[in-house]
Structure formats: structure tokens, C-alpha cells
Design an enzyme around this catalytic site. Structure first.
Site, PDB file in Angstrom:
ATOM      1  N   HIS A 368       0.198  -1.334  -0.610  1.00 32.33           N
ATOM      2  CA  HIS A 368      -0.326  -0.304  -0.130  1.00 32.33           C
ATOM      3  C   HIS A 368       0.580   1.351   0.287  1.00 32.33           C
ATOM      4  CE1 HIS A 368      -3.480  -2.141   0.992  1.00 32.33           C
ATOM      5  NE2 HIS A 368      -2.799  -2.985   1.149  1.00 32.33           N
ATOM      6  N   LYS A 559      -9.019  13.869   4.831  1.00 32.50           N
ATOM      7  CA  LYS A 559      -7.954  12.410   4.639  1.00 32.50           C
ATOM      8  C   LYS A 559      -7.583  12.593   5.656  1.00 32.50           C
ATOM      9  CE  LYS A 559      -7.122  13.753  -0.234  1.00 32.50           C
ATOM     10  NZ  LYS A 559      -6.781  12.717  -0.844  1.00 32.50           N
ATOM     11  N   ARG A 560      -5.968  11.293   5.936  1.00 35.80           N
ATOM     12  CA  ARG A 560      -4.932  11.812   6.881  1.00 35.80           C
ATOM     13  C   ARG A 560      -4.406  13.112   5.881  1.00 35.80           C
ATOM     14  NH1 ARG A 560      -4.324   8.295  11.580  1.00 35.80           N
ATOM     15  NH2 ARG A 560      -2.115   9.241  11.243  1.00 35.80           N
ATOM     16  N   LYS A 565       0.273  14.354   0.837  1.00 38.09           N
ATOM     17  CA  LYS A 565      -1.222  14.454   0.210  1.00 38.09           C
ATOM     18  C   LYS A 565      -1.111  16.548  -0.111  1.00 38.09           C
ATOM     19  CE  LYS A 565      -2.760  10.630   3.218  1.00 38.09           C
ATOM     20  NZ  LYS A 565      -2.796   9.513   2.183  1.00 38.09           N
ATOM     21  N   THR A 667      -8.722   6.508  -1.808  1.00 39.85           N
ATOM     22  CA  THR A 667      -9.919   5.798  -2.047  1.00 39.85           C
ATOM     23  C   THR A 667     -10.952   6.866  -1.361  1.00 39.85           C
ATOM     24  OG1 THR A 667      -9.890   4.557   0.015  1.00 39.85           O
ATOM     25  CG2 THR A 667      -9.263   3.149  -1.331  1.00 39.85           C
ATOM     26  N   LYS A 671     -15.055   7.521  -3.282  1.00 38.46           N
ATOM     27  CA  LYS A 671     -16.520   8.215  -3.106  1.00 38.46           C
ATOM     28  C   LYS A 671     -16.800   9.513  -3.303  1.00 38.46           C
ATOM     29  CE  LYS A 671     -14.040   5.408   0.963  1.00 38.46           C
ATOM     30  NZ  LYS A 671     -13.467   5.765   1.886  1.00 38.46           N
TER      31      LYS A 671
END
Ligand code: F58
Length: 821
Positions: A368, A559-560, A565, A667, A671
């Protein structure tokens, strides 16, 4: 076979008429909870209802076990240190198809289903995407009728609860079990024992064969807690088995009798520490002894459990791999490879070669992450002290493996060193990803680009040696939770316009495409989106006292929090808009609400500073009368599955802006897409496949590609050049360093700014200009309401491939060799 009487009991337990559900609710309120309806609290009523639903699940569960046993099926065992399930109640009711009847049963008693659902504590047994993926996959495996068992840890404290105080993250412990958990069933009968520490020795067995045995210095008991996972309206229920660590003897009377009261319970406390708390780390993990203990503990319990169950039905362990296929969700359970070898050889008496053959045909490994710092490595002194026998086994696996490599690639010493499971350095380490690769029949990444980068980079030597073992399995998410449950108005519109086939076959959403040209349909589409925005606005008003403007464009990044990110890139863009509004260069700005949510690892200072940055930007723009007509920034605290269920449906724009090559898949992007949000993103992870699916005209692309970043870094990346070239970026960064945005505080963001100017490993400055360009296009596009709605519809219509059902079908066909319905 069940007796006739029990068959009748099972049938009765599965009855779902409104009358029966109401009677069952009152029965549980009376006998399980022990309260009169009039004086009961919502939490008590929730517990009664949870038991009503659980009874229904149990009936299906028993029937599923019976049917799987009769068919002697192959079982998928999904090993994961995290399962981020989210609330059970509404999801289980949805999957069982009893939501409406339950609602009516409660209405008849003057009880609101909504109020009860609101008090359910969320089991936060995961950090983020990896844990949530495991939960989506459990849903899909049950829905596709795949015999499966999830195995993991029953953390007493899940992911911390996040409070934002003065813009800073403050962590609180998550006491999710405080009021009991009606969804789990302890199965003390199936407990097992796990050894730690000590030493190994040889001995001669009865046949005078030399064997090894492990003499541990302590033993811990693992007690399984089972949570049933129902499939979508198919009467199939699979099991999620989570292990709790307990002392073998909970209380030492000899020590107690000497008067050492604390000493008497010490071993109990120490043993229970293992499943006490989820590590709130993300990809900047450092080696931790307790973490290795956790990993070994749940993996050993799970493999022992599989072998025990196997021997209940079969003669011997020789055919273990025919009956079981075990998927490793990242390296966290990869110690299982050495553990299965140990169990087969030391406990079940197999020889090395047969044990290795079984082991290698049992495991599959999903990677991952590409971030090198996240690839787990255990220093010898920790590993050997805790798991001396496993270290021996791993050294032998490595020796045999390297001999094979030497035959395949003669005279390549460097390659041997690169591929060795043992890392050399100031201290030797066990490289868990390599162990996982060497011990598995199949290795996969979680998006096309990610798998390519694994094959060409991180695991290249292994790919060269056995390419046939590698494949891609792009992630997916369950449309039951992420569409039907999260967005009932949209789900109803879909049902009405294209039928219900999409519930199980998400590709049927393509039938929506023909409606893009239908003005009446577009209007209804927009209406459902406004409904979702209003619903979120109500939630935020209630929790935070802040009023949102549903007419504005909702731009969401949840998200985290991590540098890769790039939530800070988003924050810098908001500052850029702020500057442009202030100096009058931005004409015709699209009113926007920027929504952020996510947790930072408690020890990750830079991520915490990014949260502070977002909140500071929020304070600045929200307080400025001239700016707040256009911009509103909200950091939603304590992001979780249930908060996600409110945010995904309400978003117009989905922020997927990681540095190319860093996000394995992502992911959340899926969504958002299912719910009709349009993405702004880089060519990273699953974004690439999302853009291919939805069409490039329906995706706001920006940023450097992974190869471009490599090239720039090779030449020597100088972030300052980008600062100097861009007046807007200069204005933003200068404002931050000179204290203009921080009430004169020049030091607050210094660590972040220093990093951006001197390092900028995640290419924030390099991508800034192109990001603002894409953002401006997105803002303009939103003003053309018709066109935007068409894009939105197409995003949903083309999201079918991102269903976890598709992903699980691929795992079943290519890796697990298990049929699906
Ligand atoms: C995530 N990993 C990836 N790790 O970052 C994301 O791209 C991917 O979509 C997702 O897995 C599912 O494949 C992730 O969530 C963790 O949370 C680990 C938990 C344990 C410590 C190290 C990080």
C-alpha cells in the site's frame, strides 16, 4: 445439520415484519437492557435496536456457516492490523433490507431511528485508507458470497479523537467500548496462546530426527471477538474475528499472598497492553517493539485458528493451502510467513520443503505504499529478542532464496545484497516487505501507476526474478455504505431512473449517461446535491456553530494530514485567492466553501503545523467582510467514517492533489466520484484511472507527473526558483513569513516555510502555479450550472469500476481462485 426445532428457531429469528421487529425491540429493551421505554435513554434504545438487528444477522450467519461447511469451500482469510468499519447499525439494516420496517416499528413507539443511529460510537480501528479498504472488502466479500474471514486486533482504544483548540490538534483517547459493543461476540472457547521471547533449542523427536523447539519467556492468551459482516440482501454473513490480548493467568495468587498487590496484577496489565491501543502512525513509522508484538500476536492467533479449523474438517495440514488463501494487507501481518513455517514444522511435524511449498501457495501480499520510510524494517535486537525462532526461520528462508537468486543471476553480488531479506547497516534488520514478497504466491499494488512503480522501482529486482507473481488490483469502495447509506436522496433518484441493478453491479450506473441532456433530470440531480449540502450544513451548525452557504461551491479535502497529500498546497491557494480579492485582481470569483478534515499522527509535527495553517487561513478569510462573501474555510474536527458519509455527498469539487508518485491509490477520490463530485487532481494513484474513466474533459488536471518530478530532482530541484518566478506565490509566502496573515507572528510557520524554500520534497512550489490555474478553471466551470451538472452526472455514471465488488472479483479470479456469485 440443525435439528428441526432449531431450524424453526432460526426461521423465527429471521422474521422481519414490523410487528415482529417491534416486539423484539421491546423484548431486548426489557431483557437485555432492563429499562422501561418511557425512561430509557437513546443509548439504551440504541442497544436494544442493535440486538434486534444482531438477532437477524445471527440467523443468516448460522445458515451461512452451515452452507459453507456442506460445500467444503475454500476460505479467504484477510489479515489486517486495521479494520475501519464505521458505524454498524444503519449499514447492517441496509444490507439486511430492514431499514424501513425498523423505522416503522420504532415510529409506532414514538422512537426516532435517526436519534438512535446518532448515538452509536464509531469503532475507529484504523488510521485511514488501508483500514477502510479492509472494511469495504469485507462488505464486498459477503455481498459476492465469498467465504471469508477477516482477522485483526480488537483495540480497546481506536484512533484518537481529535479536538481542534486554537487551531491546533489535541488528541483524546477513544473509549469506544465504554458502553459495551453489541455487535461483537466473544468466543472464549476458541482462545489461543502466543509465545514471546526466550530461546530456542534442538532435540531429537521419537523418530530420532533433530528438531527445533522454542522455549518462550512469556505467553499471552488471545481471545477472539467475532463481528458478523452481512452481505447485501443475500443472507450471507461472514466473520470478522478480532483478537484481544489477555494474561494466561489473570491473577498471580502466590505473588498476591506475599503482599505485593500491584505485582499480582502486573502480568495481566502487561499482557493486555498488546491490544490496548491502535498505533496512530502514518507513513513515518519508526520501529517499535510493541507494534511488532501486536503484529505477531494477531497473526499467530489467526494462523493457529485457521489450522485448528482446518483440522476440524480435514485429516491433516498437508492440504492447508487448498482450503485457505491468506491475504496480507500490507506488511503488518507478514510475520505470518515465518509463523506458518514454524507451526507447520515445529508443531505439525512437516519437513522444511513441504512447509515452504504450503506457505508460498497460501499467502498473497498487497502493498500500500511506495514511501521508503514506510516499508517496515525490524532491527535484529528487537526482533531476535521477541521472536528468536522466527529469526532463525527467516535467516534460512533468506539463505535458500539467495541461493536461487544466485543461480538466476550469476555473478551479481550487488543484486544479492539488494534482494536480501536481511538489511545490512549499522545494525542488521529484517525487511518485512521482502519477506512478504518472497513468501507469497502473488504480490499486488493498489492502482495501475502504483503497481508500475513497484515493478519498475521499489520491487524491481523481485519483479525481474518472477514477473508472473505481480499484478495490479486497483482499489474499490463499497457503494452500499458510500452511496446508498451516505446519500439516500441520490440513491432514490438512481433507483427511479435506472432501476436497482446498480446496488450489486455498479457498472449499471452508465445508464445514467443518457440523462445528461435531460433538463428535468438535471434539476432533480442538483436538488439531491443541495439536499446533501444542507444536511452537512446542519451537522456543522450543530457541532461547530458555523453556518455554511449551500449555494457556494463545496470544495473538500478529507484524508489523513500528510505532506505528500499536500493540504498545505490547498491552503496556499486559498491565501492566493484572498490576496487577489483584497487587491481587486480577482473579478467574478465563485463563492466557495473549503472543507478540510483529517487527523495528523500525534508525533508528526509538520502535519500538525499544516492543520494550524489551515485554521489560520480560515480565521483570516472568515473574519474579513470583503473576503467572506466569496471564501469560507472550515476545518471539520475529528474526521471519521461517519463524518465522511456526510461530506462525500455534499462536495462539488474533490481535492486529490498529492505529489505524483506518492499516493498509492487513494479511495476517498472514489467516494467523491460516486456521489457526483468533480475532481481536481494530479496524475497520481487512482486519479489516473478516474480521469480515464470519466474523460479528461470532466477532470481538472494539474501538476508535474511522476517521471517529470524524477527528472527535476535528478537535475537538482530549486524550490526558490519557483518562488522567484511567481508574483502570486511570492505574495502568499511573503505574507506568511512576514506575519501579515498571522497577526505579526513571523515564527509560527517558519518550520514549514523553511522546508518549502529549501527542501520541498513534495513539490508544492513547483506545482503551485498550475494548481491555481486549474482551480481557476474549476471555479469558472462551476458558474455554468448546466455544464457542471452534466460533469457531475458523468462522474457518478462512470464510477462503476471503482466498486469494491469489482476489486474483489479480481482478487478472487486472479489470486484467491475462489468463485463469486
Ligand atoms: C493507504 N495506506 C494509502 N496506510 O496511502 C492509500 O493510497 C491507499 O488508497 C490505501 O492505503 C488503501 O490501499 C494507508 O492507509 C496506513 O494507514 C498505515 C497504517 C499503519 C502505519 C503505516 C501507515
Amino acid at each position: 445439520m440443525a435439528t428441526t426445532q432449531q431450524s424453526i428457531a432460526i426461521q423465527e429469528a429471521a422474521e422481519t415484519s414490523v410487528e415482529r421487529l417491534q416486539a423484539s425491540f421491546l423484548q431486548h429493551l426489557t431483557c437485555t437492557v432492563g429499562r422501561l421505554l418511557e425512561v430509557s435513554t437513546d443509548t439504551e434504545r440504541y442497544h436494544a435496536l442493535a440486538h434486534v438487528v444482531r438477532d437477524l444477522v445471527m440467523a443468516d450467519w448460522i445458515r451461512t456457516i452451515q452452507s459453507f461447511k456442506e460445500k467444503d469451500v475454500r476460505v479467504v482469510s484477510y489479515l489486517s492490523a486495521e479494520f475501519l468499519l464505521g458505524p454498524h447499525l444503519m449499514n447492517d439494516m441496509l444490507n439486511l433490507g430492514v431499514t424501513e420496517n425498523c423505522r416503522q416499528a420504532l415510529d409506532g413507539l414514538g422512537v426516532s431511528l435517526h436519534d438512535l443511529a446518532e448515538v452509536e460510537p464509531e469503532p475507529g480501528l484504523g488510521n485511514g485508507g488501508l483500514g477502510r479498504l479492509a472494511a469495504c472488502y469485507m462488505d464486498s466479500m459477503s455481498t459476492l458470497g465469498v467465504p471469508a474471514c477477516g482477522y485483526g486486533l480488537r483495540y480497546e482504544f481506536g484512533i484518537f479523537r481529535q479536538e481542534i483548540r486554537d487551531g491546533w490538534q489535541v488528541e483524546h483517547s477513544d473509549k469506544w467500548l465504554q458502553f459495551g459493543n453489541p455487535w461483537e461476540i466473544p468466543v472464549s472457547d476458541a482462545s489461543c496462546q502466543v509465545m514471546f521471547g526466550g530461546r530456542t533449542e534442538t532435540y531429537l523427536d521419537e523418530q530420532k530426527v533433530e528438531r527445533w523447539r522454542w522455549i518462550p519467556d512469556h505467553i499471552i492468551a488471545g481471545v477472539p471477538y467475532d463481528t458478523p459482516i452481512p452481505g447485501y440482501r443475500n443472507n450471507v454473513v461472514n466473520r470478522l474475528r478480532l483478537w484481544k490480548a489477555e494474561a494466561v493467568d489473570s491473577f498471580d495468587f502466590t505473588v498476591f499472598n506475599t503482599g505485593d498487590y500491584m505485582g499480582a496484577v502486573r502480568s495481566k496489565i502487561e499482557s493486555e497492553t498488546i491490544s490496548k491501543v491502535l498505533y496512530p502512525n502514518d507513513d513515518t513509522e519508526a520501529g517499535k517493539r510493541l507494534r511488532l508484538q501486536q503484529q505477531y500476536f494477531f497473526t499467530s492467533c489467526s494462523l493457529q485458528d485457521m489450522l485448528r479449523l482446518h483440522l476440524l474438517q480435514r485429516e491433516s495440514v498437508h492440504d492447508f493451502a487448498e482450503k485457505w488463501t491468506v491475504q496480507l494487507n500490507d506488511t503488518h501481518p507478514s510475520i505470518g510467513i515465518a509463523e506458518l513455517m514454524r507451526l507447520l514444522i515445529d508443531v505439525h511435524g512437516l519437513d522444511w520443503n513441504e512447509a515452504w511449498k504450503i506457505t508460498q501457495s497460501t499467502f498473497g501480499y498487497t502493498n500500500h505504499t511506495l514511501l521508503p520510510e514506510a516499508l517496515e524494517k525490524w532491527p535484529f535486537h528487537i526482533f531476535g529478542a521477541l521472536l528468536p525462532r522466527h529469526l532463525q526461520i527467516i535467516l534460512e528462508i533468506n539463505a535458500q532464496f539467495l541461493r536461487e537468486v544466485a543461480v538466476m543471476f550469476p555473478n551479481d553480488k550487488a543484486k544479492l545484497a539488494r534482494m536480501s531479506i536481511i538489511g545490512e547497516g549499522s545494525e542488521k534488520t529484517v525487511r518485512m516487505a521482502y519477506l512478504a514478497v518472497v513468501g507469497s504466491k502473488a504480490i499486488n499494488g493498489v492502482a495501475k501507476l502504483h503497481t508500475e512503480l513497484l515493478e519498475q522501482g521499489t520491487l524491481h529486482d523481485f519483479y525481474e526474478a518472477f514477473p508472473e507473481r505481480f499484478s495490479n488490483k486497483t482499489n474499490g469502495v463499497t457503494p452500499r455504505r458510500w452511496l446508498m447509506l451516505s446519500n439516500p436522496p441520490l440513491a432514490a433518484l438512481l433507483d427511479e431512473s435506472i432501476g436497482e441493478g446498480w446496488h450489486r453491479d455498479l457498472d449499471e450506473l452508465t445508464k445514467l449517461e443518457k440523462f445528461t441532456g435531460d433538463a428535468a433530470f438535471r434539476e432533480r440531480w442538483t436538488k439531491t446535491q443541495v439536499q446533501a449540502k444542507v444536511r452537512l450544513a446542519e451537522y456543522i451548525k450543530d457541532k461547530m456553530g458555523i453556518a455554511l452557504q449551500p449555494a457556494s461551491m463545496f470544495d473538500a479535502q478529507v484524508k489523513r494530514i500528510h505532506e505528500y497529500k499536500r493540504q498545505h498546497l490547498n491552503a496556499l491557494h486559498i491565501l492566493a485567492l484572498y490576496c487577489q480579492i483584497k487587491n481587486g485582481t480577482l473579478k467574478d470569483a465563485t463563492p466557495r466553501t473549503f472543507l478540510f478534515g483529517g487527523k495528523a499522527a500525534p508525533g508528526y509535527k509538520m502535519a500538525k503545523l499544516i492543520i494550524k495553517l489551515i485554521c489560520t487561513v480560515g480565521d483570516l478569510v472568515n473574519a474579513d467582510p470583503e473576503v467572506r462573501k466569496f471564501l469560507h474555510v472550515v476545518f471539520v474536527p475529528d474526521y471519521s467514517v461517519s463524518v465522511g458519509q456526510r461530506i462525500y455527498p455534499a462536495a462539488d469539487l474533490s481535492e486529490q492533489i498529492s505529489t505524483a508518485g506518492k499516493e498509492a491509490s487513494g479511495t476517498g477520490c472514489m467516494k467523491f466520484m460516486m456521489n457526483g463530485a468533480v475532481a481536481i487532481g494530479t496524475l497520481d494513484g487512482a486519479n489516473i484511472e478516474i480521469r480515464d474513466a470519466v474523460g479528461k474533459e470532466n477532470f481538472f488536471l494539474f501538476g508535474l507527473t511522476a517521471p517529470e518530478i524524477d527528472a527535476i530532482k535528478q537535475k537538482g530541484y530549486r524550490p526558490r526558483d519557483f518562488y522567484e518566478k511567481s508574483p502570486l506565490l511570492r505574495e502568499v509566502l511573503d505574507g506568511l513569513s512576514l506575519g501579515t496573515f498571522t497577526k505579526g507572528d513571523r515564527d509560527l510557520f517558519k518550520p514549514l516555510l523553511d522546508d518549502l524554500f529549501n527542501q520541498d520534497s513534495y513539490m508544492v512550489l513547483a506545482d503551485f502555479e498550475d494548481y491555481t490555474r486549474a482551480q481557476s478553471e474549476a471555479g469558472k466551470a462551476y458558474q455554468d450550472r448546466q455544464h457542471w451538472t452534466e460533469m457531475s452526472i458523468l462522474n457518478t455514471a462512470r464510477s462503476g469500476t471503482f466498486s469494491s465488488d469489482r476489486a474483489i472479483r479480481e482478487y478472487c479470479a486472479d489470486i484467491w481462485k475462489v468463485p463469486t456469485v
